[in-house]
Scaffold this active site. Structure first.
Site, PDB file in Angstrom:
ATOM      1  N   ARG A   1      20.047  50.029  -8.246  1.00  0.00           N
ATOM      2  CA  ARG A   1      21.445  50.356  -8.558  1.00  0.00           C
ATOM      3  C   ARG A   1      22.428  49.412  -7.866  1.00  0.00           C
ATOM      4  NH1 ARG A   1      22.762  55.717 -10.196  1.00  0.00           N
ATOM      5  NH2 ARG A   1      21.544  55.927 -12.086  1.00  0.00           N
TER       6      ARG A   1
ATOM      7  N   LYS B   1      22.392  76.338  -2.822  1.00  0.00           N
ATOM      8  CA  LYS B   1      21.116  75.648  -2.927  1.00  0.00           C
ATOM      9  C   LYS B   1      20.032  76.538  -2.311  1.00  0.00           C
ATOM     10  CE  LYS B   1      19.489  70.908  -2.611  1.00  0.00           C
ATOM     11  NZ  LYS B   1      19.872  69.507  -2.519  1.00  0.00           N
TER      12      LYS B   1
ATOM     13  N   GLU C   1      24.644  53.337  -4.218  1.00  0.00           N
ATOM     14  CA  GLU C   1      23.940  52.188  -3.660  1.00  0.00           C
ATOM     15  C   GLU C   1      24.792  50.932  -3.751  1.00  0.00           C
ATOM     16  OE1 GLU C   1      22.673  54.424  -5.785  1.00  0.00           O
ATOM     17  OE2 GLU C   1      21.112  55.394  -4.586  1.00  0.00           O
TER      18      GLU C   1
END
Ligand code: HTL
Ligand code: MG
Length: 626
Positions: free
Chosen positions: A391, A280, A363
């Site tokens: 969600r 990343k 979630e």
């Protein structure tokens, strides 16, 4: 930017030589850094996907083939290559390019996204549609290791492995979600090693394509075992066990390898996962060494790249409150679905590791885990953005509200959120939470009121949602929980008395209301901090006293505060006129939230205009304050 000048489409990319592809990657990288330095954006993820972007556009015609990027936050390079380089500086800004892939923006964006873990199910649907129609385009899903922690992604993988349509799944594994990735699958992936020598051995091999891709490739004794793991026919590989061919991991920054393996995978039938390992922030030292802070960067000076402090935010106020609540009551837990930084929980996670859970981008799992904890007498707080709680909606209804469990929802980013745009707007939660029996929904005006709400909510028990916006607030006074005030649950508060009209505001719109009502003695302002239960006693009094009521909310008008007030007025036969200001029935794109509040008529100017229209103010606000 010699090459980028020439590259306006995927066709242009496929005409480049291998050496030029490397140069193109370098140019894309510089361009992504420049663009993010100007206006901020998802820098580290886009940098990590540069080589993959180049390889995909070399191999595929993205206007015809369907490349489905999960989340879509890693696609700055993709946007630049697919004819949007002239507008790339506008990304995430009002009227500009979206920060995520958006199908209305370009035929090269296969899916409109922003929320994680949707790519595999969408790609599956596209692939079976293709097969049903006898078409032959390719379907490729690109999913990050973080996004793979979402139940939706795993359930889709299960389905793909069952039906086995031809799909290439690129697993872009950088060991990071926004913070460090979590989960058993993540731990498993860490046991797999990139083996560059395997690629070389394979290239040297004289075997034909089909035989090379036989599961048991004979590269000689040392490579044989590794090769077996590389192509993994063994059911010890969880992806393979689900019915998806697994290849990898390979170095996701090596364009040659990417082309080689993607090219081979393309010729295989059925679903194949190519596992690529990336870094990343790749190619920008500061982002590589601190990918968490450079995940979603604010604008920065490229010559002196430092992460700007965000000041004391609502999220920090929540983190501080949560620490104090946990110190006062060891039944308190905080659960985050992969949003430690954004939810203000970095400090909390260090101070209370035994009461802190990051469940990944899940979630639904966060909500039902909280239900499980509550069933055993614990007092969980689910820290979740308004948009992402969508969600976990069924879990809120089914697992928390029906059982009337003691779960507090700490709902951040309520309201319009700015650069993230339509997919991330936190403007539906009042509507979807207010509908649920047993649920309460409240919005504090400041950090002190937030504390009072938490303290009272914990004492009362039951499902309670407290919401606040993105952005800054003032630090609450020092003091442990026993010094915090409580408040009467469901009570409103008159902030400015009036006679002929009352503006009912909520959270940040209260400031707007006060500004608009400044100097107008006849116009009062009420902090309508509880949307459920409403303060019916006060509402009745206001309705009888005033000529008009005006609700102001940074939420859709359908089902929000104004709707709730209208329902009570109607049900109680209170006949005062009601003007509802808020977000109309449309998806609001990225932009500056303050400008958008004015655009929809509920910024200070909009409220003042409404007052003027009602004959309650002489002049418009801007003229008045000039
Ligand atoms: N929950 C859901 C359902 N969707 C999103 N997008 C988030 C939370 C927030 N979020 C992101 S990007 C991201 C999260 C958690 C990390 C994704 O990790 P992945 O990719 O490994 O898939 P990487 O960042 O390149 O490593 C955004 O809202 C943009
Ligand atoms: Mg990742």
């Amino acid at each position: 930017m010699a090459l980028l000048e020439r590259v306006n489409s995927t066709d242009d990319v496929s005409r480049l030589s291998l050496a030029e592809l490397h140069d193109l990657a370098d140019e894309l990288r510089s361009e992504i850094i420049r663009v993010c330095s100007l206006g901020g954006g998802h820098l580290a993820s886009s940098l990590g996907a540069v080589e993959l972007t180049v390889a995909l556009h070399y191999l595929y015609d993205t206007a015809r083939d369907r490349v489905v990027w999960d989340v879509g936050h890693q696609t700055y390079g993709h946007k630049i290559i697919t004819g949007r380089k002239d507008r790339i500086d506008t990304i995430r800004q009002q009227g500009g390019l979206a920060g995520f892939t958006t199908s209305s923006e370009s035929p090269h964006d296969a899916l409109t996204v922003g929320h994680a873990s949707t790519s595999l199910a969408a790609a599956f649907g596209m692939a079976i549609a293709r097969d049903a129609r006898g078409d032959d385009y390719n379907v490729i899903a690109v999913i990050g290791d973080g996004s793979l922690t979402g139940g939706m992604a795993l359930a889709a993988l299960n389905q793909i492995g069952h039906v086995k349509p031809k799909i290439t799944i690129v697993l872009n594994d950088n060991e990071m979600s926004i913070s460090e990735n979590v989960g058993g699958l993540n731990t498993f992936m860490r046991t797999l090693q990139v083996k560059p020598w395997l690629h070389k051995a394979e290239e040297k091999s004289k075997k034909t394509l089909s035989r090379i891709w036989e599961p048991l490739v004979d590269f000689g004794s040392r490579s044989k075992k590794a090769a077996r793991r590389f192509f993994d026919p063994a059911s010890s590989n969880p992806f393979h066990a689900m019915g998806v061919r697994y290849v990898g991991p390979i170095d996701g920054h090596d364009i040659d390898q990417l082309l080689y393996y993607l090219g081979h995978v393309q010729q295989l039938d059925g679903p194949t996962m190519l596992h690529i390992v990336t870094k990343k922030g790749k190619g920008y030292k500061i982002a590589e060494s601190d990918p968490i802070n450079w995940h979603g960067a604010s604008k920065f000076d490229p010559d002196n790249p430092i992460v700007a402090g965000k000041g004391y935010t609502w999220a920090s106020a929540f983190g501080d409150a949560a620490s104090k609540l946990t110190e006062a009551d060891d039944r308190v837990w905080v659960i985050t679905p992969a949003m430690r930084e954004g939810s203000g929980l970095v400090e909390y996670s260090k101070r209370h590791p035994e009461r802190y859970l990051d469940v990944g981008i899940a979630e639904d799992v966060a909500v039902t885990t909280a239900a499980g904890l509550a069933l055993r007498g614990e007092r969980p707080i689910v820290a979740v953005y308004s948009t992402f709680l969508q969600r976990g909606f069924d879990q809120v209804v089914h697992d928390v509200c029906i059982e009337n469990l003691d779960v507090i929802f700490a709902v951040d980013r309520a309201g319009l959120v700015g650069g993230d745009g339509a997919t991330h707007q936190g403007v539906y939660d009042l509507a979807y939470l207010r509908a649920l029996p047993n649920m309460s929904v409240a919005m504090p005006k400041d950090a002190t009121e937030m504390r009072a709400m938490f303290k009272t909510a914990l004492r009362l028990g039951g499902p309670k949602a407290l919401r606040w916006p993105r952005g800054k607030t003032l630090v609450a006074p020092e003091g442990d929980v026993d010094t915090w005030p409580e408040l009467e649950w469901g009570s409103w508060e008159v902030i400015k008395p009036g006679t002929r009209a009352y503006i009912l505001g909520l959270g940040p719109t209260l400031i707007y209301a006060l500004e608009a009502a400044q100097g107008l003695d006849e116009v009062g302002v009420v902090n309508a901090r509880f949307v459920k239960p409403l303060d019916e006693v006060m509402l009745k009094r206001l309705a009888q006293q005033a000529e008009v009521l005006i609700t102001v909310e940074d939420h859709v008008l359908t089902g929000g505060l104004g709707s709730a007030v209208a329902e009570v007025l109607k049900d109680r036969d209170l006949e005062v006129p009601l003007v509802r200001l808020g977000i109309p029935d449309k998806h609001v794109p990225h932009g500056d939230p303050v400008a958008q509040h004015e655009e929809y008529g509920f910024g200070p100017q909009g409220i003042r205009d409404t007052l003027a229209r009602l004959g309650l103010a002489q002049e418009a606000l801007l003229e008045a304050s000039d």
